[in-house]
Design an enzyme around this catalytic site. Structure first.
Site, PDB file in Angstrom:
ATOM      1  N   PHE B 223      15.032  -2.104  15.371  1.00 51.64           N
ATOM      2  CA  PHE B 223      16.429  -1.972  15.782  1.00 51.64           C
ATOM      3  C   PHE B 223      16.606  -2.405  17.229  1.00 51.64           C
ATOM      4  CE2 PHE B 223      17.818   0.882  12.338  1.00 51.64           C
ATOM      5  CZ  PHE B 223      16.623   1.442  11.925  1.00 51.64           C
ATOM      6  N   ASP B 224      17.683  -3.083  17.493  1.00 51.04           N
ATOM      7  CA  ASP B 224      18.132  -3.278  18.865  1.00 51.04           C
ATOM      8  C   ASP B 224      18.744  -1.935  19.278  1.00 51.04           C
ATOM      9  OD1 ASP B 224      20.987  -4.985  20.310  1.00 51.04           O
ATOM     10  OD2 ASP B 224      19.152  -4.300  21.278  1.00 51.04           O
ATOM     11  N   GLY B 225      18.906  -1.713  20.582  1.00 50.50           N
ATOM     12  CA  GLY B 225      19.426  -0.426  21.038  1.00 50.50           C
ATOM     13  C   GLY B 225      20.937  -0.402  21.129  1.00 50.50           C
TER      14      GLY B 225
END
Lengths: 299, 383
Positions: B223-225
C-alpha cells in the site's frame, strides 16, 4: 363450473392462442381493503356487509401496479415495431369473490386506472384450476406465496409477484427465472440434498423445470423482438443453492429454448433478500424455492 | 491497456497439449505454477471440490472478506473489448458466444485471486468451521451471454469462484453493497470512482507488459500511505504549498492522527486474518504479508504515519520509507500480488517494471496529477 368471465370494454381483446396470457390475483392488483378481505374469507353465500364506501369507488393501487404498467410498456413497444403483432401480454384478473357488488367494483377500478386488463374471471376456489385452464393461462401470478404454492401443487405454472421498493420500475418488465430449477440435474441434486432439501422437494424441482419451458420459450420469443440494449423486457437468471455449473447448464438450456437472458447471478448460498432487492424483478419464477421450508434460513 | 499481439489467434492457440495455458504473457515463467495444477485440468471437467468436514462450504458475505473482481481484470479480454468498441454490442456478444469454449487467459488480478485461494486453503485447515475467509465474487457489466464462457474459463483455471453478478449493463454498485464487498477491482476507473464514493475500497487494475513472477505460497499486498491508507490531507498541503510546508505541517501535527483513507478497512481485514495465523503459531511463515511503501521519510514525516497506524491497532509487516526515491525498484524486490497507489504516475512506473499495480482514484492527486520532475536532482517533486 361456476365462473363469471367479464370482458373489459376498454381493452381490445387479444387472440389467446397467440398472446401470452397471464393471470393475476385481484389481491395483488388492488388493495381490496380489510372489510372485503374479511368478507372473502367467509362463505360466499352470506349477505354482503354494509359497506361504508361507495360501491363504485375504485380500490387503491396494489403491489401489482408497477408490473401491469411495465407490461403495458412492453405491449406498446411491441406494437410500435409491428402494428399487427399478436404476441402480446394478455393480462386477466382472477378473483375468488363472486359477489356482484365486488365484481363491478373490481372492473370499475381497472377502468378507472386505465389498466390493460383484458378479462376478469370471478370464480370460486374449486373452479380455480379449471378456469386457468380454460382461459389458456400460461402463468399465474400472486403476491401471496401460499396462493402461488397452491397453484404449483395443482401442477399449474405460477410465480410470485415480487414487491418492488418504492414506486417500482415501470419502464422495463423484469422477469426472473431460477437457475436451481432450470439447471437441475442428478449431479446438482446432490448439492441440494446437502443443503437440506428433501427428496419430494427435489422431485418437485425436477418437474418444475419442464413446467417452466413454455413460459420461458414465449418470453424468449418476445425478448428477441428487441435488441440487447433499450429493451422494455429484461430477463434474469438467479441460482442460489447450486454451483456455477448449474447456472451454465441453465443458461444453455434457456438458449436452447430461444431465451438469452440479460442478467445472471450466482449466489452460492449467500442470503437472497439483499440481492433480490437489487434485482427488483416483477416476476419471480422460482417454483417457490426462495420460500422453501426445512432449508436453513437464508434470508 | 496494450493489446497483446500474442492474442491474435485467440487463446486456443496458446494452450499447450497438456492443457496448460501459456496465457498471453510472453515469458513462459508464468505467475502461477507452469504445470497449472498437479491435476492438469481439462476444460470443463475436473472441479476441485470445496469440501469442509463433509459439505460444500459457502461463507456468508458479512463474515468473509469479500473481494469483487470484474471479468476484465481477472482475465484478459482485450480482443473482445476491441470487438465491442469497433463493432458494437450485438457483434461483441455473438463473438463471445462463438468463442465460448475458449477460456480467457489470466489477467492482472489472477495471481492475486490465486494467492487468496492459497490463504483460504490454509485457513480452512487451521479453522475448519470458520467463515472468516476470502470470498471472491465476479462482478461484471457483461450480459449473461458471456456467462457460459466465463464459467468455462473459471472451470478451466480451477478457480474457486462460485458467486457472480452479470448485471447486463446496470450499475454493479448495489450488488457490491449487497455482498458486503471489502474490495472491488475493475478495469474501469469510472466504476471504481463510483464505488469509492459509496465507501467501498476500490482500485483500477492494469496489466503490466512483462509481469514479474510472484510468490505462490504467500499473499503480498503493498500500500501507498497518503490518500490510500490515510486521507489526502498531507497530500493537499504538499500540492498547494510545496515540500517544505509539507514537512513543517507533518512535524507540527506529528501526534495528531491522520484521517483514514479508502483502503484502511482492507488492511484491517488482512490484519484480522493474519492474527488467526499468529494464534496458531504461524507468525514467521504467515501466508499473508503486508507492506507500506511511502515517499515519506523515516526520520521525519514517516513518524506521523507510523503513529497513526499504531493508534488504529494496525501494522504492516514491512514499512518502506523512500524519502522521495522512486518506488519501482523497491516494488520489484517485494513482488506484491497487488500494489495500491493514488497516483497514476507511480502506478504506471510500477507497471513498467512488471509490478501489478492498482490505481486508487481518490483525493487531490486526481485533480492535480504528478508533474514529471524538470530537474533530475530535485527528487522532492515525487511523493
Amino acid at each position: 363450473m361456476n365462473a363469471n368471465i367479464v370482458l373489459n370494454p376498454g381493452v381490445k381483446q387479444k387472440d389467446p392462442s397467440r398472446a401470452l396470457v397471464i393471470a393475476v390475483s385481484s389481491h395483488a392488483m388492488f388493495e381490496l381493503g380489510g372489510e372485503l378481505k374479511l368478507h372473502l374469507q367467509k362463505v360466499k353465500q352470506e349477505p354482503e356487509p354494509k359497506s361504508t364506501v361507495k360501491d363504485n369507488e375504485p380500490f387503491r393501487e396494489g403491489i401489482a401496479f408497477p408490473f401491469i404498467k411495465a407490461v403495458q410498456q412492453v405491449n406498446k413497444k411491441l406494437l410500435e415495431k409491428n402494428a399487427n403483432e399478436m404476441l402480446l401480454f394478455d393480462v386477466i384478473l382472477f378473483s375468488n369473490d363472486v359477489s356482484p357488488a365486488s365484481q363491478s367494483r373490481v372492473v370499475n377500478s381497472a377502468l378507472h386506472y386505465d389498466l390493460e386488463i383484458g378479462r376478469f374471471c370471478f370464480c370460486s376456489d374449486k373452479d380455480f384450476a379449471a378456469s386457468l385452464q380454460s382461459n389458456h393461462v400460461k402463468l399465474f401470478l400472486s403476491t401471496d406465496t401460499d396462493e402461488v404454492g397452491k397453484a404449483l401443487k395443482e401442477g399449474f405454472p405460477a410465480a410470485l409477484l415480487y414487491q418492488q421498493r418504492g414506486q417500482g420500475t415501470t419502464d422495463t418488465l423484469r422477469v426472473l427465472f431460477s437457475g436451481d430449477v432450470l439447471g437441475f440435474s442428478d449431479d446438482m441434486a446432490h448439492f441440494l440434498r446437502e443443503q437440506g432439501f428433501s427428496e419430494p422437494q427435489l422431485q418437485s424441482i425436477s418437474t418444475a423445470k419442464g413446467a417452466m419451458k413454455e413460459f420461458a420459450t414465449v418470453i424468449g420469443e418476445m425478448r428477441r423482438r428487441f435488441g440487447r440494449e433499450g429493451s422494455p423486457l429484461c430477463t434474469c437468471l438467479v441460482t442460489v443453492w447450486t454451483p456455477r455449473d448449474a447456472c451454465a447448464g441453465a443458461l444453455k438450456m434457456l438458449r436452447g429454448w430461444g431465451l438469452e437472458v440479460d442478467e445472471a447471478f450466482c449466489l452460492a448460498g449467500a442470503p437472497q433478500s439483499p440481492i433480490l432487492a437489487q434485482i427488483q424483478p416483477h416476476i419471480l419464477y422460482d417454483h417457490g424455492l426462495h420460500n422453501a421450508r426445512n432449508v436453513p434460513a437464508q434470508c | 491497456m496494450s493489446l497483446d499481439p500474442g492474442q491474435d489467434t485467440g487463446t486456443a492457440a496458446t494452450i499447450t497439449a497438456n492443457g496448460d495455458s501459456k496465457g498471453a504473457w510472453e515469458d513462459p515463467k508464468d505467475c502461477y505454477e507452469s504445470g497449472a495444477t498437479t491435476k492438469k485440468p481439462k476444460p470443463g471437467m475436473m472441479r476441485r471440490a470445496r469440501k469442509v468436514e463433509g459439505g460444500i462450504f459457502f461463507p456468508k458475505p458479512e463474515n468473509a472478506v469479500t473481494i469483487a473482481v470484474s471479468s476484465r481484470v481477472l482475465f484478459r479480454t482485450e480482443k473482445e473489448q476491441k470487438v465491442f468498441e469497433q463493432r458494437g454490442i450485438e457483434e461483441y456478444l455473438k463473438y463471445q458466444v462463438e468463442h465460448e469454449n475458449e477460456p480467457f487467459a489470466p489477467g492482472p488480478a489472477f495471481p492475486f485471486v490465486k494467492a487468496l485461494e492459497t490463504v483460504n486453503a490454509q485457513l480452512r485447515e487451521l479453522y475448519p468451521d470458520s467463515e472468516e475467509l476470502f470470498d471472491i465474487v465476479l462482478v461484471t457489466y457483461n450480459h449473461a451471454h458471456v456467462g457460459v464462457r466465463l464459467i468455462n474459463t473459471i472451470n478451466y483455471h480451477n478457480l474457486f469462484i462460485e458467486r457472480f453478478c452479470m448485471t447486463g449493463g446496470s450499475s454493479p454498485i448495489g450488488y457490491l453493497k449487497a455482498y458486503h464487498t471489502n474490495l472491488y477491482l475493475s478495469a474501469d476507473s469510472e466504476k471504481v470512482r463510483e464505488a469509492l464514493e459509496e465507501g467501498i475500497a476500490a482500485a483500477t487494475m492494469f496489466m503490466p507488459e512483462k509481469p514479474i513472477a510472484v510468490s505462490e505460497t504467500q499473499l503480498r499486498v503493498a500500500f501507498d500511505g497518503d490518500a490510500v491508507l490515510f486521507s489526502d490531507e498531507s497530500e493537499r498541503i504538499f500540492k498547494a504549498h510545496g515540500l517544505d510546508k509539507f514537512f513543517e505541517h507533518e512535524k507540527e501535527h506529528e501526534n495528531k492522527l491522520l484521517d483514514h483513507g479508502p483502503l484502511k478497512g482492507f488492511l484491517e481485514s488482512l490484519g484480522k486474518l493474519q492474527k488467526k495465523f499468529y494464534a496458531k503459531g504461524q507468525r514467521l511463515n504467515c501466508p499473508i504479508r503486508t507492506y507500506l511503501v511511502t515517499a515519506r521519510s523515516a526520520a521525519s514525516s514517516g513518524l506521523r504515519a507510523l503513529k497513526t497506524l499504531r493508534a488504529w491497532g494496525l501494522e504492516t509487516d514491512e514499512a518502506l520509507f523512500l524519502a522521495g526515491a522512486p518506488k519501482g525498484p523497491m516494488l520489484e524486490k517485494i513482488k506484491p500480488h497487488i500494489y495500491f497507489d493514488d497516483q497514476m504516475f507511480h502506478v504506471e512506473g510500477a507497471a513498467e517494471r512488471g509490478t501489478i499495480a492498482a490505481h486508487v482514484p481518490y483525493g487531490i492527486a486526481q485533480k492535480y496529477p504528478h508533474q514529471k520532475p524538470v530537474d533530475k536532482k530535485d527528487s522532492s517533486t515525487s511523493k
